[in-house]
Scaffold this motif. Structure first.
Motif, PDB file in Angstrom:
ATOM      1  N   LEU A  18      41.778  40.368  36.370  1.00  0.00           N
ATOM      2  CA  LEU A  18      40.578  40.016  37.130  1.00  0.00           C
ATOM      3  C   LEU A  18      40.478  38.495  37.267  1.00  0.00           C
ATOM      4  N   PHE A  19      40.745  37.798  36.170  1.00  0.00           N
ATOM      5  CA  PHE A  19      40.706  36.342  36.184  1.00  0.00           C
ATOM      6  C   PHE A  19      41.790  35.778  37.104  1.00  0.00           C
TER       7      PHE A  19
ATOM      8  N   ILE B  77      40.051  49.753  40.775  1.00  0.00           N
ATOM      9  CA  ILE B  77      39.452  48.636  41.492  1.00  0.00           C
ATOM     10  C   ILE B  77      40.181  47.332  41.161  1.00  0.00           C
ATOM     11  N   THR B  78      40.529  47.149  39.912  1.00  0.00           N
ATOM     12  CA  THR B  78      41.216  45.921  39.504  1.00  0.00           C
ATOM     13  C   THR B  78      42.579  45.807  40.183  1.00  0.00           C
TER      14      THR B  78
ATOM     15  N   PHE C 235      35.857  41.279  49.529  1.00  0.00           N
ATOM     16  CA  PHE C 235      35.061  42.396  49.019  1.00  0.00           C
ATOM     17  C   PHE C 235      35.116  43.575  49.994  1.00  0.00           C
TER      18      PHE C 235
ATOM     19  N   PHE D 225      42.605  35.165  27.191  1.00  0.00           N
ATOM     20  CA  PHE D 225      42.249  36.546  27.561  1.00  0.00           C
ATOM     21  C   PHE D 225      43.154  37.575  26.886  1.00  0.00           C
TER      22      PHE D 225
ATOM     23  N   PHE E  13      37.244  24.988  46.961  1.00  0.00           N
ATOM     24  CA  PHE E  13      36.700  25.359  45.666  1.00  0.00           C
ATOM     25  C   PHE E  13      36.015  24.153  45.009  1.00  0.00           C
TER      26      PHE E  13
ATOM     27  N   GLU F  79      43.082  44.019  31.615  1.00  0.00           N
ATOM     28  CA  GLU F  79      42.397  44.154  32.894  1.00  0.00           C
ATOM     29  C   GLU F  79      41.584  42.900  33.223  1.00  0.00           C
ATOM     30  N   GLN F  80      40.904  42.327  32.208  1.00  0.00           N
ATOM     31  CA  GLN F  80      40.086  41.142  32.495  1.00  0.00           C
ATOM     32  C   GLN F  80      40.952  39.937  32.834  1.00  0.00           C
TER      33      GLN F  80
ATOM     34  N   ILE G 163      34.747  35.601  50.543  1.00  0.00           N
ATOM     35  CA  ILE G 163      34.236  36.595  49.602  1.00  0.00           C
ATOM     36  C   ILE G 163      33.923  37.894  50.341  1.00  0.00           C
TER      37      ILE G 163
ATOM     38  N   PHE H  91      40.808  35.881  40.615  1.00  0.00           N
ATOM     39  CA  PHE H  91      39.955  34.738  40.932  1.00  0.00           C
ATOM     40  C   PHE H  91      40.800  33.501  41.242  1.00  0.00           C
TER      41      PHE H  91
END
Ligand SMILES: [K+]
Ligand SMILES: [K+]
Lengths: 454, 454
Positions: free
Chosen positions: B303-304, B385-386, B371, B259, B327, B299-300, B367, B307
């Motif tokens: 985000l990862f 948001i991130t 959320f 990433f 999981f 940022e991604q 989730i 997760f």
């Protein structure tokens, strides 16, 4: 005619999933060719191939995301072609979906059911043809009404009668098929103050998104004689999807207002508040038309709308997403599980465990698909996570709302969105069955052993 | 002693969930009082009550999110108190978790199992006491080793012997309990180039996060005689959680590198790449220590990492999140379902359907919680948001990494995060059982009816 029947038989012998793929594949090619015809474009307009195919897929999946401005690029024949593609896309998958529903043994209103139960093989086919006719009939009736009402009403807005009726025609198709395209260049923003136009569109969008079995059952109910009527019972599906649909519309409207109470809605009158929030809530069910630029709303409101779009419309409707029933079952499942109950009951009926499993699988799979897409698209795009999530859920829910980034996306992202529109439209469960292997997998058993969970 | 035993019996009679709540409630009060003592603070430091209680909950849930800089606010006694709270938090819930596991009839290594199966009521209790002893023994042994190794090694870094060993002590506790607090003021960033320090911390974090049953089984295996050893079999749980854990670490490292291949890692040497990405991957399993400022990543990537943190550590470990086994089961469930198979098989064992339901419920519920929190916190906070998602998943996974916004949050958000740390730590399934009603709910049945899903 014999050849046609034999062809139909062959298609009928395909698995439902292959049937949808075949339908989609052929329809996508034809739609792209039609939209690529020079006659479909305004003079001097040059479109990139990716934009033509994106528009075709977006119309066919009745999403409405668009990398072009229809009003500035398509000619009147092009606009009519686009409307036909939407119509075809809406009815096509709806019909096939209904057909799958029948062969899976689910009932679809009382008359249909009796008919189908007489002879499974023959009448399934007859029933399907009959149902597609019914779908067409119901749709065409509503569309004709919409066209006449809107077209006539639009006379005050447009300089020529032809323009008014063209707008009435396209607008009706776009709303009821949940296509979400517009030829005004800015969706329904020109009718921001016209509550009549908005009201008609809300009705049309709901007709398209509430699910065809619901419309059929309601029609059966309304047109049956009084003495028969008291023996009729709406199916669990109709009850659940309608209640969930209305619940989402109401909760959606209220939340959309609350999230921007001090923002966008701060200087609005009470009737503006009601219509703005109601319209934006209804449109996330899958419509895609809008009376405002949604990027004017706050980031958390866009995040919330992404959630609504992710849920999408009813099954066997013109919409996409995980579907209202899936959402409802997942919520009920969690509540019941948490309360220690074993079986799920709604409206004095028990839900099949298999359906619960499906609902849960669909939701988890959809979350993975959406999150994965968000992650991958965010690598190549400069936009914020919220903008990309909005776009991704809009594609998956075949809604077509956008914070305005669609036309600026790279080809990579456009291809991704096309795939999402397809998956969202045919439904993730159908998509999943692509990977289903047919070899028997449950014949022998290993010993069971418990595992610690969360 | 008799009084104590009778008290223990009474606690033992409580439902496991109430036991955890009681434990948490009392421990939270005591921790807050201890951290509020003037002796715990450096001279002239004034702390707001919300920050004291936030630190106490964060330490007790071994999260490590912090609204204060420990190095600038706590005195040496305060630092030792913080270490004790982390130790207590890690062992407490781990022990209770293991106990629940036993009374639910799951096995925990061979010797324990035989012992417990002799007499359910008496030996469950005896077994519990014995297990808590074992947990302490295993932890203390590893901690003593860590303390000696790190403390001695730190002599080169710190001016006084006392400082070196204080750092060795705190660092060891913080790593193995997955507490994630630091007294350097900037986590492990001072040891960015010291791969030995990083390696020891990676080991300690994994010991804390891999799950206590795994450690016990491995210990049983290593210390049993050769001729017995060949009859031993690792439990399905140990196999599944270990494989998932290692899988996540490896995939996590590779992805974190990919990433930011052209970003943060662009000018790094191969060994820097390995250690930066490996450490950040391991720490998302629940550790919370970091060798870099994670907001330097794209940022991604954040985000990862959100997760990864959402998944968290193994069950019955010092970590949080939905847990590795959850999981793994969800992924296997989806794949098997999609392929049309009925039962799920891993390592030549079948998984209980009840466990699958649990895994799926936990994931969906988690989730929703994450959320929902993201949505609500984003209303009151000005951050992206991130950044907020990162903070929320970090709290839920009891990881403790932050993009640097923790201390700037409003009291509303801090309270929210405290709740998330609690839920993440005790596990969402335990939290769910709070709402479980005991009245029989499965005695009568309604007719079943199918519903269209997705
Ligand atoms: K749409
Ligand atoms: K932690």
């Amino acid at each position: 005619m014999l050849l046609f029947r034999s062809l139909l038989r062959r298609i009928h012998d395909l698995s439902p999933v292959r049937m949808i793929f075949l339908f989609y594949f052929l329809a996508a090619i034809i739609s792209t060719i039609l939209l690529a015809l020079p006659i479909a474009h305004q003079q001097g307009v040059q479109l990139a191939f990716i934009d033509i195919i994106f528009t075709a897929i977006s119309a066919l999946s009745v999403t409405g995301l668009s990398t072009i401005t229809v009003a500035d690029t398509l000619s009147t024949p092009g606009i009519i072609i686009l409307a036909i593609i939407m119509q075809f896309g809406a009815v096509g998958v709806m019909a096939i979906g209904t057909f799958i529903w029948i062969i899976l043994g689910k009932k679809i209103g009382l008359k249909e059911r009796r008919l189908i139960m007489t002879d499974q093989n023959q009448t399934t086919f007859e029933g399907m043809v009959r149902l597609i006719k019914q779908i067409f009939l119901v749709l065409l009736t509503i569309e004709l009404l919409g066209f006449l009402i809107l077209g006539t009403y639009y006379l005050q807005y447009f300089p020529t009668t032809a323009e008014a009726y063209l707008n009435g025609f396209f607008s009706t198709i776009s709303a009821i098929t949940n296509g979400g395209f517009d030829i005004t260049g800015e969706s329904l923003i020109p009718f921001q103050q016209d509550y009549f136009v908005q009201f008609i569109h809300i009705l049309l969008i709901i007709f398209g998104a509430i699910g065809f079995p619901v419309l059929i059952e309601v029609k059966d109910f309304l047109f049956s004689k009084y003495d028969k009527r008291k023996f009729m019972r709406f199916s669990l599906f109709t009850k659940l999807t309608t209640v969930t649909f209305l619940f989402l519309v109401v909760i959606g409207s209220i939340s959309i207002y609350l999230f921007d109470m001090k923002g966008f809605f701060a200087d609005k009158s009470w009737h503006e508040i009601i219509f703005y929030s109601l319209f934006q809530s209804v449109t996330t069910r899958s419509g895609g038309l809008s009376t405002m630029d949604v990027s004017q709303l706050s980031e958390q409101n866009n995040l919330f709308m992404s959630f609504l779009m992710f849920i999408g419309a009813s099954p066997s409707s013109a919409g996409g997403g995980i579907r209202t029933t899936t959402f409802a079952l997942v919520v009920i499942f969690i509540i019941t599980y948490a309360r220690g109950g074993n079986s799920i009951r709604i409206f004095r009926r028990e839900v099949h465990e298999q359906d619960l499993m499906k609902a849960v699988t669909v939701t988890l799979m959809a979350i993975m698909v959406v999150f994965g897409s968000l992650l991958l698209i965010s690598i190549v795009e400069p936009f914020t996570i919220t903008e990309i999530l909005f776009e991704v859920t809009s594609a998956f829910g075949t809604v077509g709302l956008s914070m305005g980034i669609t036309s600026e996306l790279t080809t990579f992202s456009k291809i991704f969105l096309m795939a999402l529109m397809f998956i969202g439209r045919v439904g993730i469960i159908t998509f999943l069955f692509m990977f289903k292997n047919n070899k028997q997998n449950g014949k022998y058993h290993y010993p069971k052993e418990r595992i610690i969970i969360g």
